[in-house]
Design a protein around this motif. Structure first.
Motif, mmCIF file in Angstrom:
data_model
loop_
_atom_site.group_PDB
_atom_site.id
_atom_site.type_symbol
_atom_site.label_atom_id
_atom_site.label_comp_id
_atom_site.label_asym_id
_atom_site.label_seq_id
_atom_site.Cartn_x
_atom_site.Cartn_y
_atom_site.Cartn_z
ATOM 1 N N ASN A 106 0.980 -1.469 0.199
ATOM 2 C CA ASN A 106 -0.085 -0.255 -0.229
ATOM 3 C C ASN A 106 1.360 1.541 0.271
ATOM 4 N N VAL A 107 0.543 2.247 -1.111
ATOM 5 C CA VAL A 107 1.362 3.501 -1.007
ATOM 6 C C VAL A 107 0.598 4.431 -0.034
ATOM 7 N N ALA A 108 0.427 4.729 0.713
ATOM 8 C CA ALA A 108 0.213 5.362 1.967
ATOM 9 C C ALA A 108 0.167 6.704 1.703
ATOM 10 N N GLU A 109 1.153 7.570 1.321
ATOM 11 C CA GLU A 109 1.393 8.932 0.623
ATOM 12 C C GLU A 109 2.383 8.751 0.048
ATOM 13 N N LEU A 110 1.737 9.945 -1.737
ATOM 14 C CA LEU A 110 2.552 9.871 -2.458
ATOM 15 C C LEU A 110 2.486 12.393 -2.318
ATOM 16 N N ALA A 111 3.163 12.499 -2.055
ATOM 17 C CA ALA A 111 2.833 13.846 -1.789
ATOM 18 C C ALA A 111 4.094 15.178 -2.797
ATOM 19 N N VAL A 112 3.917 16.239 -3.548
ATOM 20 C CA VAL A 112 5.207 16.785 -3.590
ATOM 21 C C VAL A 112 4.657 18.120 -3.540
ATOM 22 N N ARG A 113 5.204 19.153 -2.879
ATOM 23 C CA ARG A 113 4.952 19.883 -2.890
ATOM 24 C C ARG A 113 4.496 21.453 -4.616
ATOM 25 N N ARG A 114 4.414 21.988 -4.465
ATOM 26 C CA ARG A 114 3.019 22.549 -5.790
ATOM 27 C C ARG A 114 4.537 23.243 -6.604
ATOM 28 N N ALA A 115 5.917 23.707 -6.439
ATOM 29 C CA ALA A 115 6.886 24.778 -6.909
ATOM 30 C C ALA A 115 7.719 23.460 -8.104
ATOM 31 N N TRP A 116 7.453 22.166 -7.043
ATOM 32 C CA TRP A 116 8.355 21.299 -8.241
ATOM 33 C C TRP A 116 7.302 20.284 -7.964
ATOM 34 N N ARG A 117 5.895 20.685 -8.972
ATOM 35 C CA ARG A 117 5.944 19.614 -9.487
ATOM 36 C C ARG A 117 5.443 19.347 -10.747
ATOM 37 N N ARG A 118 5.787 18.784 -11.609
ATOM 38 C CA ARG A 118 4.963 18.448 -12.960
ATOM 39 C C ARG A 118 6.544 18.330 -13.676
ATOM 40 N N GLN A 119 7.787 18.101 -12.888
ATOM 41 C CA GLN A 119 9.144 17.487 -12.777
ATOM 42 C C GLN A 119 9.359 16.251 -12.810
ATOM 43 N N GLY A 120 8.735 15.305 -12.608
ATOM 44 C CA GLY A 120 8.776 13.457 -12.923
ATOM 45 C C GLY A 120 8.933 13.621 -11.104
ATOM 46 N N ILE A 121 9.143 14.868 -10.772
ATOM 47 C CA ILE A 121 9.544 14.568 -8.774
ATOM 48 C C ILE A 121 8.520 13.023 -8.872
ATOM 49 N N ALA A 122 8.081 13.081 -8.701
ATOM 50 C CA ALA A 122 6.401 11.687 -8.148
ATOM 51 C C ALA A 122 6.916 10.274 -9.079
ATOM 52 N N ALA A 123 6.396 10.559 -9.884
ATOM 53 C CA ALA A 123 7.011 9.320 -10.731
ATOM 54 C C ALA A 123 8.456 8.514 -10.145
ATOM 55 N N GLU A 124 9.277 9.740 -10.025
ATOM 56 C CA GLU A 124 10.749 8.631 -9.695
ATOM 57 C C GLU A 124 10.517 8.498 -8.199
ATOM 58 N N MET A 125 10.067 8.899 -7.041
ATOM 59 C CA MET A 125 9.704 8.699 -5.658
ATOM 60 C C MET A 125 8.981 7.230 -5.472
ATOM 61 N N HIS A 126 7.539 7.421 -7.160
ATOM 62 C CA HIS A 126 6.647 5.809 -7.297
ATOM 63 C C HIS A 126 7.716 5.335 -7.018
ATOM 64 N N ARG A 127 8.204 5.451 -8.758
ATOM 65 C CA ARG A 127 9.406 4.012 -8.887
ATOM 66 C C ARG A 127 11.059 3.907 -8.194
ATOM 67 N N ARG A 128 11.382 3.952 -7.054
ATOM 68 C CA ARG A 128 11.911 4.339 -6.027
ATOM 69 C C ARG A 128 11.067 3.364 -4.682
ATOM 70 N N LEU A 129 9.844 3.207 -4.307
ATOM 71 C CA LEU A 129 10.087 3.328 -3.318
ATOM 72 C C LEU A 129 8.861 1.872 -3.702
ATOM 73 N N ILE A 130 9.152 1.577 -5.532
ATOM 74 C CA ILE A 130 8.420 -0.126 -5.461
ATOM 75 C C ILE A 130 9.810 -0.981 -6.092
ATOM 76 N N PRO A 131 10.250 -0.564 -6.038
ATOM 77 C CA PRO A 131 11.358 -1.222 -7.949
ATOM 78 C C PRO A 131 11.780 -3.290 -7.065
ATOM 79 N N ASP A 132 11.286 -3.427 -5.957
ATOM 80 C CA ASP A 132 11.712 -4.178 -5.161
ATOM 81 C C ASP A 132 11.141 -5.287 -5.095
ATOM 82 N N LEU A 133 9.889 -4.997 -4.780
ATOM 83 C CA LEU A 133 9.129 -5.268 -4.103
ATOM 84 C C LEU A 133 8.448 -6.828 -5.073
#
Length: 183
Positions: A106-133
């Motif tokens: 379960n991904v409980a939270e995935l949040a990016v502050r407004r000034a840093w959105r639309r830069q691929g940060i959320a996608a990269e955090m998600h990728r790093r959260l679940i890589p070897d599960l």
């Protein structure tokens, strides 16, 4: 994403030590519509976060720009005796809700502050959260469209599918339940 670094944290004690850095990001993100969260919501988040850090498989990813947390994501395994699926508004079937303790992350939270959105940060955090599960699936909840149209688009692009809606409490809003099949 230039200058943003990603820090994985898998130990509960270290995650709790990071709360002072995470809370300002949480407050900023969830003060915005559609959430409009206030002081009590932040207090509730702190309780949930501390509880979730003790769960099996807990992981936290921090996105930092210098020392400032600009995004965060965390999650853990759903235990075999979870009540996660019991708040579904429409039944999804007994086989679907059966958990083993290693079936669903379960991904409980995935949040990016407004000034840093639309830069691929959320996608990269998600990728790093679940890589070897070695999970059969990943699940998360989110506000429905049109309230969270950008998030809906991102999750669909990452392969998530909506399986229904959930409501945790009589006065709580309905959230879409999304599932990403890993097999």
């Amino acid at each position: 994403m230039m200058g943003v670094t990603f820090e994985p944290i898998g130990r509960s004690e270290e995650a709790v030590r990071q709360l002072d850095a995470v809370v300002p990001a949480y407050q900023e993100v969830y003060a915005e519509p559609p959430y409009r969260e206030g002081h009590q919501d932040v207090a509730d988040f702190l309780v949930r976060f501390r509880r979730q850090t003790t769960r099996d498989g807990f992981r936290l990813i921090l996105a930092r720009d210098a020392d400032e947390v600009v995004g965060f994501s965390f999650g853990c395994w759903l235990p075999a005796d979870t009540g996660w699926w019991s708040a579904m508004l429409e039944p999804v079937g007994e086989a679907f809700v059966e958990e083993s303790g290693r079936r669903t992350f379960n991904v409980a939270e995935l949040a990016v502050r407004r000034a840093w959105r639309r830069q691929g940060i959320a996608a990269e955090m998600h990728r790093r959260l679940i890589p070897d599960l070695e999970a059969e699936r990943i699940t998360l909840t989110m506000r429905p469209e049109p309230e969270a149209a950008a998030a809906q688009t991102a999750y669909a692009t990452w392969g998530y599918q909506k399986v229904g809606q959930v409501r945790h409490g009589d006065t709580a809003p309905a959230y879409d339940v999304m599932v990403l099949s890993m097999r």
